[in-house]
Write a protein that holds these residues in place. Structure first.
Motif, short mmCIF file in Angstrom:
data_model
loop_
_atom_site.label_atom_id
_atom_site.label_comp_id
_atom_site.label_asym_id
_atom_site.label_seq_id
_atom_site.Cartn_x
_atom_site.Cartn_y
_atom_site.Cartn_z
N ARG A 102 10.17 -0.61 -9.73
CA ARG A 102 9.81 -0.87 -11.13
C ARG A 102 11.00 -0.77 -12.06
O ARG A 102 10.99 -1.34 -13.14
CB ARG A 102 8.68 0.06 -11.56
N ASN A 186 0.74 -7.95 -2.49
CA ASN A 186 0.06 -6.65 -2.46
C ASN A 186 -1.28 -6.70 -3.19
O ASN A 186 -2.32 -6.40 -2.62
CB ASN A 186 0.98 -5.58 -3.07
N ASP A 215 9.51 -11.01 -5.48
CA ASP A 215 9.22 -9.57 -5.45
C ASP A 215 9.17 -9.28 -3.96
O ASP A 215 8.20 -9.60 -3.27
CB ASP A 215 7.90 -9.28 -6.15
N SER A 255 11.56 -2.90 -3.95
CA SER A 255 11.34 -1.47 -3.80
C SER A 255 11.66 -1.12 -2.36
O SER A 255 10.95 -1.52 -1.45
CB SER A 255 9.87 -1.13 -4.11
N LYS A 258 9.26 0.48 0.52
CA LYS A 258 8.38 -0.21 1.47
C LYS A 258 9.25 -0.68 2.64
O LYS A 258 9.58 0.10 3.51
CB LYS A 258 7.68 -1.40 0.79
C1 PLP Z 1 4.46 -5.81 -4.76
C2 PLP Z 1 5.06 -4.62 -5.44
N1 PLP Z 1 5.96 -4.80 -6.43
C3 PLP Z 1 6.53 -3.77 -7.06
C4 PLP Z 1 6.23 -2.47 -6.74
C5 PLP Z 1 6.89 -1.34 -7.49
O1 PLP Z 1 7.77 -0.60 -6.69
P1 PLP Z 1 8.05 0.95 -6.98
O2 PLP Z 1 6.79 1.70 -6.66
O3 PLP Z 1 9.17 1.29 -6.06
O4 PLP Z 1 8.42 1.11 -8.40
C6 PLP Z 1 5.30 -2.22 -5.72
C7 PLP Z 1 4.96 -0.83 -5.38
O5 PLP Z 1 3.96 -0.53 -4.76
C8 PLP Z 1 4.71 -3.33 -5.06
O6 PLP Z 1 3.82 -3.16 -4.07
#
Ligand code: PLP
Length: 457
Positions: A102, A186, A215, A255, A258
């Motif tokens: 994020r 997601n 993303d 991120s 994951k």
């Molecule tokens: C598709 C997707 N984008 C962005 C993010 C954000 O990542 P972070 O939790 O490292 O800030 C996530 C986190 O679950 C995600 O699944």
């Protein structure tokens, strides 16, 4: 000989005990947590499927790499190792580390977005959406129609609706600063995007002169789905598929919690020199110097090693298979889930399972809470609480009401998964007893993390 059983491609060197609690204890803990599983102490959870983000087990090689961390403020050796690995994978010119995904989103969108602009995506993740809306811009979901129907079977339910994207770019293209695609998708159920679809998005971006950003949080899981599902891709290494997909884009947010197989970290990467310079300036203000971006040198080492391990085929085969294993058990018992099973999670269709709980009484919360009370299993609502609050303060049902059971990477064994399946099937069997909830207090942004609920009579 070819054996059918797909085993965990690792052995366990270090273990962490889980705590068993009684049902009355879990009821009390949930009440104290305002009926929001985000507010529980993790210790009071037996099997934690809240998220696959940052919850994975690092390998011995990653723990070893930690000791190689160079903690120099500027120009750390660990940064250059990280940069080499990310560049080899993505091909992007500018690699900007951030403390998590994020932060990459916030830096990108705060730098390039203006009020009134529109960012299309297959489905925006909640933090992505929030970081766009906070700039008074619009986050538009353009997933294919099948991606909105939990029971619809499609090999690439995360695909972008190319006709809808073309219409948007033709009609409001002057307000679109970039196009995004989330791999895997997601919010749409961990569903993959095909290479062919990303090529189609690329062609539209070329025609309308728009940059394309991925993303990329689950790029490796997406690459494995492409390998096994997309015609003509079966002979390729997952890494080569991932490299081709990154090659179709102009940049990405990532991120590393994951598919970086790390507990913290992320990055923003891109080719555009002007945007990169502006992003680095903001990075220095809020995250840190461009060679660490809010991370320790040892984090950069762990991510670099994780990005190498995550594209290994035995790992991805086990990863995708173990998620599907849970999905198949639930389907066999008649539990409605998003089909086909996603890469990192199984999504229970709470709206279908609890038709007597209207969306504005949050069937996803009802189901997630029952799973915790009955079995100590923690999942998360992805539905009306997460997506139903509009920028003007009104509330509408989310597109779906799901409970996501996200599988941490390399953490749980097959018997843990068997227990989860048994628990979900037992809760589904008592569906008529489950009641809805109302929100007692909640913030205006990202309310699902901290809202307090009350069960309805
Ligand atoms: C598709 C997707 N984008 C962005 C993010 C954000 O990542 P972070 O939790 O490292 O800030 C996530 C986190 O679950 C995600 O699944």
């Amino acid at each position: 000989m070819n054996f059918r059983t797909i085993i965990e491609p690792f052995r366990i060197k270090s273990v962490e005990a889980v705590k068993f609690t009684r049902r009355e204890e879990r009821e009390a803990r949930l009440r104290e947590a305002g009926y929001n599983v985000f507010r529980l102490h993790a210790e009071d959870v037996l099997i934690d499927l809240l998220t696959d983000s940052g919850t994975g087990a690092m390998s011995a090689a990653q723990w070893g790499a930690l000791m190689q961390g160079d903690e120099s403020y500027a120009g750390s050796r660990s940064f250059y190792r990280f940069q080499d690995v990310v560049r080899d994978l993505t091909g992007f010119r500018h690699i900007i580390p951030t403390h998590q995904g994020r932060a990459a989103e916030r830096i990108l969108f705060h730098t390039i977005l203006h009020a009134g602009q529109v960012v299309p995506n297959n489905n925006h993740f909640d933090t992505t959406r929030a970081n766009i809306e906070v700039e008074d811009a619009e986050a538009l979901d353009l997933v294919i129609p099948e991606g909105r129907v939990p029971s619809a079977i499609h090999p690439f339910k995360g695909n972008v609706d190319l006709e809808a994207l073309e219409r948007l770019l033709a009609e409001r293209g002057d307000r679109v600063p970039l196009v995004m695609v989330t791999v895997t998708n997601n919010s749409g159920g961990g569903q993959p995007v095909s290479l062919e679809n990303v090529r189609g998005v690329r062609a539209l971006c070329d025609r309308f002169r728009k940059p394309l950003f991925l993303d990329a949080c689950r790029f490796a899981e997406n690459a494995y789905f492409v390998k096994v599902r997309e015609p003509g891709q079966g002979h390729r290494a997952p890494k080569a598929i991932a490299q081709e997909m990154f090659g179709l884009a102009d940049g990405c947010t990532m991120s590393a919690k994951k598919d970086g197989l790390a507990n913290i970290g992320g990055f923003l990467a891109m080719n555009d020199d002007t945007w990169a310079e502006a992003c680095r300036n903001l990075l220095i203000l809020t995250e840190g110097f461009p060679t660490y971006g809010g991370l320790a040198g040892y984090d950069l080492e762990a991510i670099a090693r994780g990005l190498e391990e995550v594209v290994e085929e035995p790992y991805l085969r086990y990863r995708i298979r173990s998620t599907a294993y849970l999905g198949e058990k639930l389907l066999a018992a008649g539990v409605p889930i998003i089909q086909p099973p996603g890469g990192h999670a199984i999504y229970l269709d709470a709206r279908a399972l609890l038709p007597h709980v209207p969306p504005l009484q949050y069937p996803g919360i009802a189901l997630a809470n029952a799973l915790y009370v009955e079995a100590g299993v923690r999942g998360v609502e992805i539905g009306t609480v997460m997506f139903g609050l509009q920028p003007d303060g009104t509330e509408v049902p989310g597109a779906m009401d799901l409970v996501r059971l996200a599988i941490p990477r390399r953490v749980y064994t097959q018997s843990h998964v068997d227990y989860v399946a048994e628990a979900v099937i037992a809760v589904a069997g008592m569906r008529e007893q489950l009641r809805g909830y109302r929100i007692v207090q909640a913030p205006r942004v990202l309310r699902h993390f901290t809202a307090h609920f009350e069960p309805l009579p």
